[in-house]
Write an enzyme that holds these catalytic residues in place. Structure first.
Site: not given
Length: 371
Positions: A360-361
């Site tokens: 996600h990052c």
């Protein structure tokens, strides 16, 4: 074009949820030797698989500087190329979620970005590296590459990983991050909330106290909490009262159980276990970084903020981190149950979390719009 005299909310724009349809995803090729072991050589094969999965279902915009483009093209040469687009935008590291634009739409076919200030997760106070000018400048260039206008949020410091939205007026953040001294120390909690509502086109902010233990971003919300759909959420969890994560997740659960979203709904809460065994830096990994002066360093035995909640939703898929832990399969089961309409794609993530984040990052979604 940079918009300085208005805000998304004033113009009828809002941030759609990640589970809404995407036009594409931004990624940044990983090469920083102080973030990635062996200057990215260990994590780049994971990026190839990540790009394979995402580019099969939406456009993939890969930021890579001219010096490393031949390397990236060579590693990606066996993938179908029609949905992979190379952008010659320089950055200091590879966290597109945090340095890239946050996108808002108006439901009438218009899409714009938001340009927050980026200071490497804390600036002079507790930032992770001292030179982040290229990261801070990237969002404007990313929007320009797609022909999208961009709102200027001024000096307001925010990373994309520190917010989650349901697309129906609700924003979720952590106090640990947004109230940290390295972000906006001159603003009160109320002033920060007002900025979030104006720029995300939202109606309500829910403040979780904490994130994941030892998360060097000051505990981003995207590592501990995620929306499944409006009114339904996932929370990182452990039943082990001796684990330092226990009290953090417990505090967040208490807030979520008593909260309602912007439309007055109580939350259906799914607990997603953290890995059974702490994921830590090995001595070999610690020796394979090359740190710059002033850069945060990794130490052997350091516990990493490994969490299955740091998954990414692209069109029709859940890209799920795997840590070689006995909870890997349980995470697949829970995500499959939460997202029956999506394919769960487990990918090895140890080489990613060593850099400080996860899928996600690394990603930033570009919402689909009707032109």
């Amino acid at each position: 074009m940079m918009i300085k005299d208005s805000t998304p909310k004033a113009d009828g724009f809002y941030m759609p949820a990640e589970f809404s349809p995407h036009a594409g995803t931004f990624l940044i090729w990983p090469v920083r030797p102080g973030s990635w072991t062996n200057a990215g050589a260990d994590v780049q094969p994971v990026f190839v698989e990540l790009i394979r999965e995402i580019s099969a279902v939406e456009e993939l915009y890969l930021l890579v500087d001219e010096a490393h483009r031949p390397q990236a093209e060579n590693m990606l040469k066996d993938l179908p190329q029609q949905h992979i687009h190379y952008l010659a935008i320089p950055t200091d590291d590879a966290w597109a979620r945090d340095m890239g634009p946050t996108y808002v739409i108006d439901g009438q076919g218009r899409r714009r970005g938001i340009n927050w200030r980026f200071n490497a997760w804390g600036g002079d106070f507790d930032g992770l590296y001292p030179d982040y000018g290229q990261d801070d400048a990237a969002a404007e260039k990313m929007c320009a590459a797609l022909g999208d206008e961009l709102y200027d949020a001024g000096d307001f410091v925010l990373e994309g990983g520190s917010i989650h939205v349901d697309g129906e007026g609700t924003v979720v953040v952590t106090e640990a991050c947004l109230l940290s001294q390295g972000r906006n120390p001159d603003l009160s909690k109320e002033q920060i909330e007002a900025m979030l509502l104006k720029y995300l086109g939202a109606e309500k902010v829910i403040w979780l106290p904490r994130g994941i233990h030892n998360d060097e971003t000051n505990e981003h919300v995207d590592n501990v909490f995620a929306f499944v759909r409006p009114g339904e959420v996932l929370l990182a969890w452990t039943d082990d009262k001796d684990d330092p994560q226990y009290e953090l997740s417990q505090a967040d659960l208490e807030v979520l159980e008593s909260a309602t979203d912007a439309r007055g709904r109580k939350f259906v809460i799914h607990k997603l276990p953290i890995p059974q065994e702490p994921v830590c830096i090995t001595a070999e990994e610690a020796d394979s970084f090359t740190f710059e002066e002033g850069e945060d360093r990794r130490e052997p035995g350091e516990r990493l903020a490994a969490s299955y909640v740091n998954f990414y939703l692209c069109n029709g898929k859940v890209i799920l981190p795997q840590f070689g832990d006995e909870m890997d399969i349980e995470a697949q089961r829970i995500l499959g149950k939460c997202f029956p309409e999506r394919k769960v794609v487990p990918l090895p993530a140890k080489a990613v979390i060593v850099g400080g984040g996860n899928f996600h990052c690394l990603t930033q979604q570009i919402p689909a719009i009707e032109r």
